[in-house]
Scaffold this active site. Structure first.
Site, PDB file in Angstrom:
ATOM      1  N   GLY A  36      39.578 -16.011   2.761  1.00  0.00           N
ATOM      2  CA  GLY A  36      38.217 -16.293   3.178  1.00  0.00           C
ATOM      3  C   GLY A  36      37.214 -15.220   2.807  1.00  0.00           C
ATOM      4  O   GLY A  36      36.007 -15.438   2.926  1.00  0.00           O
ATOM      5  N   LYS A  40      37.015 -11.061  -4.580  1.00  0.00           N
ATOM      6  CA  LYS A  40      38.335 -11.391  -5.098  1.00  0.00           C
ATOM      7  C   LYS A  40      38.608 -10.559  -6.357  1.00  0.00           C
ATOM      8  O   LYS A  40      38.135 -10.891  -7.440  1.00  0.00           O
ATOM      9  CB  LYS A  40      38.417 -12.883  -5.402  1.00  0.00           C
ATOM     10  CG  LYS A  40      38.126 -13.756  -4.176  1.00  0.00           C
ATOM     11  CD  LYS A  40      38.293 -15.229  -4.491  1.00  0.00           C
ATOM     12  CE  LYS A  40      37.830 -16.094  -3.314  1.00  0.00           C
ATOM     13  NZ  LYS A  40      38.531 -15.803  -2.061  1.00  0.00           N
ATOM     14  N   ASP A 111      33.263  -7.064   6.505  1.00  0.00           N
ATOM     15  CA  ASP A 111      32.859  -6.851   5.119  1.00  0.00           C
ATOM     16  C   ASP A 111      33.815  -5.930   4.385  1.00  0.00           C
ATOM     17  O   ASP A 111      34.120  -6.138   3.203  1.00  0.00           O
ATOM     18  CB  ASP A 111      31.449  -6.262   5.067  1.00  0.00           C
ATOM     19  CG  ASP A 111      30.359  -7.320   5.201  1.00  0.00           C
ATOM     20  OD1 ASP A 111      30.712  -8.501   5.342  1.00  0.00           O
ATOM     21  OD2 ASP A 111      29.173  -6.960   5.182  1.00  0.00           O
ATOM     22  N   HIS A 153      27.965   0.290  -3.489  1.00  0.00           N
ATOM     23  CA  HIS A 153      27.507   0.475  -2.105  1.00  0.00           C
ATOM     24  C   HIS A 153      28.216   1.608  -1.371  1.00  0.00           C
ATOM     25  O   HIS A 153      27.721   2.085  -0.350  1.00  0.00           O
ATOM     26  CB  HIS A 153      27.709  -0.816  -1.296  1.00  0.00           C
ATOM     27  CG  HIS A 153      26.841  -1.952  -1.740  1.00  0.00           C
ATOM     28  ND1 HIS A 153      25.478  -1.847  -1.860  1.00  0.00           N
ATOM     29  CD2 HIS A 153      27.158  -3.239  -2.082  1.00  0.00           C
ATOM     30  CE1 HIS A 153      24.988  -3.010  -2.265  1.00  0.00           C
ATOM     31  NE2 HIS A 153      25.975  -3.864  -2.415  1.00  0.00           N
ATOM     32  N   GLY A 161      29.531  -2.779   2.156  1.00  0.00           N
ATOM     33  CA  GLY A 161      29.347  -3.899   1.252  1.00  0.00           C
ATOM     34  C   GLY A 161      30.491  -4.179   0.306  1.00  0.00           C
ATOM     35  O   GLY A 161      30.285  -4.321  -0.909  1.00  0.00           O
ATOM     36  N   THR A 202      17.260  14.467  -7.017  1.00  0.00           N
ATOM     37  CA  THR A 202      17.410  15.175  -8.283  1.00  0.00           C
ATOM     38  C   THR A 202      16.732  14.430  -9.422  1.00  0.00           C
ATOM     39  O   THR A 202      16.619  13.199  -9.391  1.00  0.00           O
ATOM     40  CB  THR A 202      18.892  15.392  -8.633  1.00  0.00           C
ATOM     41  OG1 THR A 202      18.987  16.086  -9.875  1.00  0.00           O
ATOM     42  CG2 THR A 202      19.621  14.064  -8.768  1.00  0.00           C
ATOM     43  N   SER A 209      17.118  -0.070 -10.198  1.00  0.00           N
ATOM     44  CA  SER A 209      17.819  -1.204  -9.595  1.00  0.00           C
ATOM     45  C   SER A 209      16.906  -2.421  -9.540  1.00  0.00           C
ATOM     46  O   SER A 209      15.800  -2.358  -8.999  1.00  0.00           O
ATOM     47  CB  SER A 209      18.289  -0.835  -8.177  1.00  0.00           C
ATOM     48  OG  SER A 209      18.937  -1.929  -7.558  1.00  0.00           O
ATOM     49  N   ASP A 275      26.601 -11.401  -9.380  1.00  0.00           N
ATOM     50  CA  ASP A 275      26.071 -12.240  -8.303  1.00  0.00           C
ATOM     51  C   ASP A 275      24.594 -12.550  -8.505  1.00  0.00           C
ATOM     52  O   ASP A 275      23.988 -13.266  -7.704  1.00  0.00           O
ATOM     53  CB  ASP A 275      26.298 -11.589  -6.929  1.00  0.00           C
ATOM     54  CG  ASP A 275      25.933 -10.120  -6.897  1.00  0.00           C
ATOM     55  OD1 ASP A 275      25.348  -9.630  -7.881  1.00  0.00           O
ATOM     56  OD2 ASP A 275      26.232  -9.458  -5.880  1.00  0.00           O
ATOM     57  N   TYR A 314      30.737 -13.696  -7.027  1.00  0.00           N
ATOM     58  CA  TYR A 314      31.613 -14.346  -6.058  1.00  0.00           C
ATOM     59  C   TYR A 314      31.938 -15.798  -6.386  1.00  0.00           C
ATOM     60  O   TYR A 314      32.701 -16.422  -5.670  1.00  0.00           O
ATOM     61  CB  TYR A 314      30.999 -14.196  -4.650  1.00  0.00           C
ATOM     62  CG  TYR A 314      30.676 -12.744  -4.394  1.00  0.00           C
ATOM     63  CD1 TYR A 314      31.698 -11.824  -4.147  1.00  0.00           C
ATOM     64  CD2 TYR A 314      29.380 -12.250  -4.527  1.00  0.00           C
ATOM     65  CE1 TYR A 314      31.429 -10.474  -3.998  1.00  0.00           C
ATOM     66  CE2 TYR A 314      29.101 -10.906  -4.377  1.00  0.00           C
ATOM     67  CZ  TYR A 314      30.130 -10.023  -4.109  1.00  0.00           C
ATOM     68  OH  TYR A 314      29.867  -8.683  -3.970  1.00  0.00           O
TER      69      TYR A 314
END
Length: 483
Positions: A36, A40, A111, A153, A161, A202, A209, A275, A314
């Site tokens: 679940g 994976k 998680d 993460h 995460g 730094t 991102s 994702d 996912y």
């Protein structure tokens, strides 16, 4: 849909032949976060099966990397945290036999579950990215690929995460031993908070991102640009749901072009979280496979030494397709859309094609909003000096040689017998049809203060980080060596 793209993703962009190394450990597919859980690891094995059956392995160096040791992980992570991961016992799997205080201390739970072979899984991911960095540093490769990496993460002292060890930070620390400046680019739908936090103070590392706003982990706002020496060296591009290929390209390319021209990094690390693809189980962007790969091809076109890692993703059949296609892009190879027969052929039905098309999802990013966002980001970037100077210093010694000679060179025997007998991925682990609760797409209100909050939560300066990479590496885990 290919109309409107630059030629990079479709034709390979630069015609210059670049040496590509591909790091893969087949054991990565044996681990499971539990039934679940959306993460994976087997998706990496599915990708490798496509890479192999398309014949791409003939075009690059395929290497099984040495697994990272606990001592290597402590170049960034806290000793106590790494020691805990190393000592996890079978009776602690699932969190049983573990106090609530320990779970909270290391942020373990739904998680980030405790599963059998957790440390070995982390050592594969981190070992691949560290090896990828050193392959570039030795001048033996121009591009290094580690699809098992990209776990952006993970924090210095805790999991987050679905990520336990931040292989990206470890790879960047390796690159900083020889390169004055390193650029990190993240196209995962989730903000690359762990990497940004590690280098937030730094100018030696710039992080960029591109992510969904008001999404896990709740950080990555436009105004979060760095602190102290790192001011304006953290670039955050928060986006709304439904982001499509055309809009993404017209935002990504101008921003990256400006960064490359002004920052002039010696090396680039690109996190290719899948994702952000259309149809992802936890994502809500609308990028096609070619739109996603266009980012890879565009970064490659600058000809800067480059590490490419995986990340989120996912809907695993689409993850395997995208990373296979992007492997081909990095090799300047064209692949037929008809999938070759492979060990997981039935999971690509009914179309059995190398394609992840966009859907008719509404794009909530208006042209005006995107124009204003791009203008603000480029304005922030204008405040940074062109190619910031770095004080000359002695290059730290190479930890990959004598420093690790006392480690077990045969990494196969480090896997306990119980794992060899019991680590069999259930059939349902390959399924994309599970009804998941999407636990990573909820905004964590408390997460928004991780970076801009109390100074006690801020990462150390780069000087401290470099000192950490030299000092903590020589600490021995007296309690449990040899490993």
């Amino acid at each position: 849909m290919t109309t409107g793209f630059s030629s990079f993703a479709l034709g390979g962009g630069s015609t210059q032949k670049q040496r590509v190394s591909y790091f893969y450990d087949d054991d990565v597919g044996n681990y499971t976060y539990g039934y679940g859980h959306p993460m994976k690891p087997h998706r990496v094995r599915m990708c490798h099966s496509l890479v192999t059956n398309y014949g791409l392995y003939k075009k690059m160096d395929v290497i099984r990397p040495k697994r990272a040791t606990a001592r290597q992980m402590t170049r960034f992570h806290n000793d106590e945290y790494v020691d805990f991961l190393y000592r996890l016992a079978p009776e602690m799997v699932g969190g049983e036999g573990m106090s609530e205080q320990t779970k909270q201390l290391f942020n373990l739970g739904d998680d980030c579950p405790v599963f059998d072979g957790l440390f070995e899984f982390c050592s594969i991911s981190a070992g691949g990215s560290i090896a990828a960095a050193n392959k570039l540093l030795r001048g033996e490769s121009d591009i290094s690929i580690n699809w098992a990496g990209g776990l952006h993460h993970a924090k210095k002292t805790e999991a987050s995460g679905f990520c336990y060890i931040n292989d990206i930070v470890l790879a960047i620390l390796e690159l900083l031993r020889y390169h004055q400046r390193v650029l990190y680019i993240d196209i995962d739908i989730h903000h690359g908070d762990g990497v940004e936090e590690a280098f937030y103070t730094t100018d030696r590392v710039m992080t960029a991102s591109f992510h969904m706003t008001e999404f896990f982990p709740g950080t990555g706002k436009l105004e979060e640009t760095g602190i102290g020496k790192g001011k304006n060296y953290a670039v955050n591009v928060p986006l709304q749901k439904g982001m499509d290929d055309w809009s993404y390209q017209n935002l990504f390319e101008p921003i990256i072009k400006h960064i490359m021209e002004w920052y002039r990094p010696g090396a680039v690390v690109l996190q290719c979280g899948a994702d952000s693809l259309a149809g992802d189980k936890l994502g809500c962007f609308n990028l096609s496979m070619k739109g996603h790969a266009n980012c890879v091809a565009y970064v490659k076109s600058f000809g800067v030494p480059m590490i490419v890692v995986g990340g989120g993703g996912y809907t695993i059949r689409n993850v395997a397709r995208a990373w296979t296609f992007e492997t081909a892009v990095l090799l300047n190879e064209q692949l037929p859309e008809e999938l070759p027969f492979n060990a997981y052929f039935e999971y690509y039905g009914p179309e059995y094609r190398l394609d992840v098309p966009a859907s008719n999802m509404k794009n909530d990013n208006t042209p005006e909003d995107l124009h204003n966002l791009k203008a603000q980001i480029i304005e922030n970037l204008r405040h940074i000096p062109c190619a910031p100077s770095v004080q000359m210093q002695e290059v730290p010694r190479d930890y990959t040689s004598s420093d690790d000679e006392d480690e077990d060179d045969d990494f196969d025997v480090r896997i306990p017998r119980r794992l060899a007998d019991s680590r069999i991925v259930p059939d349902e682990e390959l399924s994309d049809s599970e009804d998941e609760d999407g636990r990573r797409n909820h905004h964590d209100a408390s997460g928004s203060s991780l970076i801009m909050g109390s100074p006690a939560l801020l990462p150390p300066s780069m000087e401290a980080a470099l000192a950490l990479s030299q000092v903590t590496t020589v600490r021995l885990f007296q309690q449990h060596h040899p490993m």
